[in-house]
Write a protein that holds these residues in place. Structure first.
Motif, short mmCIF file in Angstrom:
data_model
loop_
_atom_site.label_atom_id
_atom_site.label_comp_id
_atom_site.label_asym_id
_atom_site.label_seq_id
_atom_site.Cartn_x
_atom_site.Cartn_y
_atom_site.Cartn_z
N HIS A 20 -4.17 29.29 25.67
CA HIS A 20 -5.57 29.75 25.20
C HIS A 20 -5.45 28.95 23.54
O HIS A 20 -4.35 29.06 22.69
N HIS A 21 -6.57 28.55 23.25
CA HIS A 21 -6.84 27.60 22.09
C HIS A 21 -6.62 28.41 21.06
O HIS A 21 -6.09 28.07 19.83
N GLY A 22 -7.26 29.75 20.99
CA GLY A 22 -7.15 30.35 19.61
C GLY A 22 -5.71 30.78 19.32
O GLY A 22 -5.25 30.74 18.18
N MET A 41 -4.10 21.73 12.62
CA MET A 41 -4.00 22.88 13.46
C MET A 41 -4.45 22.43 14.89
O MET A 41 -3.84 22.60 15.90
N HIS A 42 -5.67 21.89 14.77
CA HIS A 42 -6.43 21.43 16.02
C HIS A 42 -5.94 20.28 16.45
O HIS A 42 -6.12 20.22 17.85
N ALA A 43 -5.42 19.16 15.84
CA ALA A 43 -4.87 17.93 16.41
C ALA A 43 -3.81 18.23 17.27
O ALA A 43 -3.49 17.49 18.44
N MET A 51 -8.29 34.45 15.08
CA MET A 51 -7.54 33.59 14.34
C MET A 51 -8.04 32.17 14.39
O MET A 51 -7.86 31.29 13.54
N ASP A 52 -8.62 32.13 15.47
CA ASP A 52 -9.47 30.52 15.82
C ASP A 52 -10.44 30.25 14.81
O ASP A 52 -10.58 29.33 14.01
N ALA A 53 -11.43 31.43 14.53
CA ALA A 53 -12.38 31.15 13.25
C ALA A 53 -11.58 31.29 11.91
O ALA A 53 -12.47 30.44 11.20
N LEU A 54 -10.56 31.95 11.97
CA LEU A 54 -9.98 31.57 10.32
C LEU A 54 -9.45 30.09 10.47
O LEU A 54 -9.41 29.46 9.39
N SER A 55 -8.90 29.71 11.66
CA SER A 55 -8.50 28.25 11.37
C SER A 55 -9.61 27.28 11.25
O SER A 55 -9.21 26.33 10.53
N HIS A 56 -10.67 27.53 11.73
CA HIS A 56 -11.81 26.63 11.30
C HIS A 56 -12.39 26.79 9.82
O HIS A 56 -12.34 25.51 9.29
N ASN A 57 -12.21 27.82 9.23
CA ASN A 57 -12.52 27.99 8.09
C ASN A 57 -11.50 27.55 7.14
O ASN A 57 -11.99 26.65 6.15
N LEU A 67 -3.02 29.40 20.16
CA LEU A 67 -2.36 28.00 19.76
C LEU A 67 -2.60 27.70 18.36
O LEU A 67 -1.66 27.68 17.17
N ASN A 68 -3.80 28.02 17.75
CA ASN A 68 -4.02 27.87 16.37
C ASN A 68 -3.55 29.09 15.63
O ASN A 68 -3.13 28.90 14.61
N ALA A 69 -3.45 30.05 15.92
CA ALA A 69 -2.97 31.44 15.17
C ALA A 69 -1.43 31.15 15.04
O ALA A 69 -1.12 31.63 14.14
#
Ligand SMILES: [Zn+2]
Length: 387
Positions: free
Chosen positions: A282-284, A268-270, A200-206, A286-288
């Protein structure tokens, strides 16, 4: 299964394909290394995949060392310790091996071994990157063992300032590893929960790259296809960790997300950066959890982009609602909690985190410039699970 082995040269030299970790000594040699330092996290350091990588280098005549004193959110102290280990061992290059934490720490160490200034002088603010003594940097071969951060193709490291308790982004274009090995066999043992969170972190970047207002059509195209790969392969990788094809394409989606976010990230990242620094979450994950709340808050300006994405994914009735429903269904199908309270983020984070989110580097490319009160409102909904 189609042939997954390929060599790509964008955005850097990428050796993709199951089993290609066996080429590690050769790629070190090609970069002029004789004494590489393999940097990984303590959890991986005891696993056979790390000892085999070190032994394969040593068996090939490379004096390979190992450094693994890295926290889940790597700190400035971890980087200083790594620089000391590098210098004590007389090393001449870095193998960055592991998840995002190890890769970020390793890239920062490869930068810092030849600098006369403290790490924070290179924080990604203004033209700080011009302070870097490029000749002092050493080459990096990056080997990701999770599919999420895409740090192996990133030009920055996120390092926690252990004194100020904030995450700082250290940036230089030459921090991009010279060679990347994408070997899905190294990711098959990752537990389902971590597969889900990192995916989901990968998805949040995309997604955040897609929504960024910065003009970069190449990155937009990469963000679209990266999102599609997550759509097609993340649940498969979570359900069956040994599904090599799914694991391979999630590694590629992760690389694509980090390539796309040369456009910048967003809210999301902010929010995830200060939450990670304050609560060691966990970073991922949190973004998920934050993802649907941020998409909804951005809805007024991202509807067209989300409609394009929904069409590309082949969702029924393509539009903002279809894209949001897809995110919610994907999240639920891989057992991501709906609210931040479920992972221990306390209600009193509201009122603290909003002000930090506004200052985070990722806030600048959110499609709406949220105020700290708006960030706190999004966070409040995300903690309680009110969408
Ligand atoms: Zn991220």
């Amino acid at each position: 299964m189609t042939n997954l082995t390929a060599n790509w040269n964008y955005p850097t030299a990428i050796k993709a394909g199951p089993g290609r970790i066996r080429e590690l000594p050769q790629h070190c040699r090609d970069l002029g290394m004789h004494r590489p330092l393999l940097i990984t996290d303590p959890g991986l350091a005891g696993l056979p995949m790390v000892s085999q990588a070190v032994q394969s280098c040593q068996g090939d005549g490379l004096a390979c060392g190992l450094f693994s004193h890295i926290k889940g959110n790597p700190t400035g102290q971890n980087v200083s310790d790594g620089v000391a280990a590098f210098q004590a061992g007389g090393h001449d290059g870095v193998i960055a091996f592991g998840g995002g934490s190890a890769l970020d720490a390793a890239k920062a160490i490869a930068l810092m071994v030849g600098q006369g200034r403290p790490l924070w002088d290179f924080e990604d603010i203004g033209d700080n990157y011009t302070r870097v003594n490029v000749a002092g940097m050493v080459p990096v071969v990056a080997v990701p063992t999770t599919a999420g951060t895409g740090s192996e193709v990133g030009r920055a490291s996120v390092i926690t300032d252990d004194h100020a308790h904030v995450k700082r982004i250290i940036f230089h274009a030459r921090m991009l590893p010279a060679t990347v090995i994408l070997d899905a066999e190294l990711t098959t043992a990752l537990p389902a929960r971590l597969t889900a969170a990192t995916g989901m972190d990968a998805l949040s970047h995309n997604l955040e790259a897609l929504c960024s207002p910065v003009h970069h059509p190449m990155a937009t195209g990469i963000g679209m296809e990266g999102s599609r790969l997550v759509h097609e392969y993340l649940k498969r990788a979570v359900d069956d960790g040994t599904d090599l094809e799914a694991r391979h394409f999630m590694l590629v989606a992760s690389c694509m997300g980090a390539t796309a976010f040369q456009k910048g990230l967003g809210a999301m990242h902010a929010l995830a950066h200060p939450l990670g620094a304050l609560y060691d979450a966990h970073h991922g994950m949190l973004n998920a959890i934050l993802m649907p709340y941020v998409l909804k808050a951005n809805q007024a300006v991202i509807s067209d982009t989300m409609t394009l994405l929904a069409r590309y994914l082949g969702l029924p009735n393509p539009g903002f609602a279809a894209a949001l429903d897809w995110v919610l269904a994907l999240r639920e199908s891989i057992h991501i909690p709906h609210g931040l309270a479920d992972i221990g983020i306390p209600a009193d984070a509201v009122g603290k985190v909003g002000a930090l989110a506004v200052l985070d580097g990722s806030a600048a490319t959110n499609p709406i410039p949220f105020t700290s009160a708006q960030y706190d409102a999004i966070l409040s909904d995300a903690i309680q699970g009110t969408l």
